[in-house]
Design an enzyme around this catalytic site. Structure first.
Site, mmCIF file in Angstrom:
data_model
loop_
_atom_site.group_PDB
_atom_site.id
_atom_site.type_symbol
_atom_site.label_atom_id
_atom_site.label_comp_id
_atom_site.label_asym_id
_atom_site.label_seq_id
_atom_site.Cartn_x
_atom_site.Cartn_y
_atom_site.Cartn_z
ATOM 1 N N ARG A 1 21.946 -14.957 -72.438
ATOM 2 C CA ARG A 1 22.214 -14.722 -70.570
ATOM 3 C C ARG A 1 23.122 -13.422 -70.508
ATOM 4 O O ARG A 1 24.103 -12.845 -69.451
ATOM 5 C CB ARG A 1 22.297 -15.410 -70.060
ATOM 6 C CG ARG A 1 21.238 -16.707 -70.182
ATOM 7 C CD ARG A 1 20.094 -16.238 -69.759
ATOM 8 N NE ARG A 1 18.221 -16.490 -70.109
ATOM 9 C CZ ARG A 1 17.505 -16.634 -71.398
ATOM 10 N NH1 ARG A 1 18.154 -16.012 -72.842
ATOM 11 N NH2 ARG A 1 17.205 -17.674 -72.200
ATOM 12 N N SER B 1 13.878 -20.353 -63.340
ATOM 13 C CA SER B 1 15.053 -21.435 -64.316
ATOM 14 C C SER B 1 16.586 -20.910 -63.436
ATOM 15 O O SER B 1 17.145 -20.133 -63.638
ATOM 16 C CB SER B 1 15.328 -21.508 -65.930
ATOM 17 O OG SER B 1 16.429 -22.064 -66.101
ATOM 18 N N GLU C 1 21.516 -18.832 -63.591
ATOM 19 C CA GLU C 1 21.316 -18.219 -64.218
ATOM 20 C C GLU C 1 20.849 -16.866 -63.368
ATOM 21 O O GLU C 1 20.832 -15.921 -63.580
ATOM 22 C CB GLU C 1 19.894 -18.786 -64.481
ATOM 23 C CG GLU C 1 20.063 -17.468 -66.086
ATOM 24 C CD GLU C 1 18.832 -18.243 -66.958
ATOM 25 O OE1 GLU C 1 17.348 -17.872 -67.200
ATOM 26 O OE2 GLU C 1 19.182 -19.021 -68.216
#
Length: 304
Positions: free
Chosen positions: A177, A227, A297
């Site tokens: 990420r 998410s 996230e």
């Protein structure tokens, strides 16, 4: 309007009237359906407009934010200062051999469809990710054991000096990420992925399978940013949250999904503060129960 009225007039020289707005509610532009207004929102239709906008912002010290499809963003209730540059109109997709090249605003589902139509396999993992290719490169998006780092060949970006440069896969420094784009504040304008030849039927079967899995396990019927938390090393965020008894926990219109504890959703009428309060409570509770830090996230931006 706001303190950027004069700057709005400057930007107006580069944009048609329908491509520049003031005080645009961000709740209309992000999946979470929350968030206050952007002082100015522009939707460029070519690279020149993007470069000119960035140059002006930097020259006049006006903050800016790059928006793809708004699927991994939470905008606070106070909105966004300065300029939001939304890439949805820069969405051209072309294929050549085993490579698919897409402008930053192209949706991942459309890139996946283009790959399928050209019998190219390897991008099926992205078929259900509700983001754009630019955002996917920015954060090295992934799902179902696949990620952009597995398929990216190169990307064209605008650097901190408003110069366009081509970055190779290695130069993009894609990690979990993260990317050099994220670290240095570059702007992705185009990306090329390299795939493998495959059979249409088997590619389609995999896309259908992943789509069914996503629909059965994720709360797609509610607005969210996907998410909510990154995967902590050695754990699954959703299981930690569920084992903390937080499934269904709610504040105002925001709640931990009953279907998948890793998702914070907007049940209806949520404010950004509701969502942030749920996130904070989840982080605090998981830390107390398991001594594990949950990091978001979803990108949280804007004014309180």
């Amino acid at each position: 309007m706001n303190q950027y009225m004069e700057f709005y007039k400057l930007l107006g020289e580069f944009y048609n009237e329908e491509d520049i707005t003031v005080d645009s509610p961000m709740s209309e532009h992000i999946y979470f359906r929350v968030g206050g207004p952007a002082d100015i929102l522009v939707t460029p239709v070519n690279e020149e407009q993007v470069v000119n906008t960035l140059k002006l912002c930097r020259e006049y010290n006006v903050p800016y934010f790059i928006l793809g499809n708004g699927s991994n963003i939470l905008v606070k209730d106070g909105g966004i200062s300065g300029v939001v540059i939304k890439f949805n109109k820069l969405n051209k997709i072309t294929t050549e051999g085993n490579c698919v090249t897409a402008q930053s605003g192209a949706l991942l589902k459309d890139v996946s469809k283009a790959a399928l139509e050209n019998n190219l396999r390897g991008f099926e993992f992205a078929c259900g990710i509700p983001g754009s290719i630019g955002g996917a490169v920015f954060m090295n998006a992934g799902a179902y054991d696949g990620e952009m780092a597995h398929v990216i060949k190169s990307a064209r970006v605008i650097d901190e000096n408003c110069n366009i440069k081509n970055l190779t896969k290695e130069e993009l420094e894609l990690g979990y990420r993260s990317s050099i784009v994220m670290k240095k504040g570059y702007v992705v304008i185009e990306a090329t992925i390299e795939l493998e030849s495959g059979e249409y039927a088997s590619i389609k079967d995999k896309i259908d399978d992943l789509t069914n899995r996503r629909e059965s396990k994720q709360p797609l019927e509610y607005p969210s940013a996907g998410s909510t938390f990154k995967r902590p090393e050695g754990y699954f965020a959703g299981k930690l949250i569920q084992d903390s008894g937080l499934k269904g926990f709610s504040i105002g219109g925001a709640a931990v999904s009953e279907k998948h504890s890793g998702f914070v959703i907007n049940k209806g009428g949520a404010t950004a503060k509701d969502v942030l309060d749920v996130i904070a409570h989840v982080q605090k509770t998981v830390k107390e129960n398991f001594d594990v830090e949950l990091h978001t996230e979803v990108r949280i931006i804007g004014r309180d």
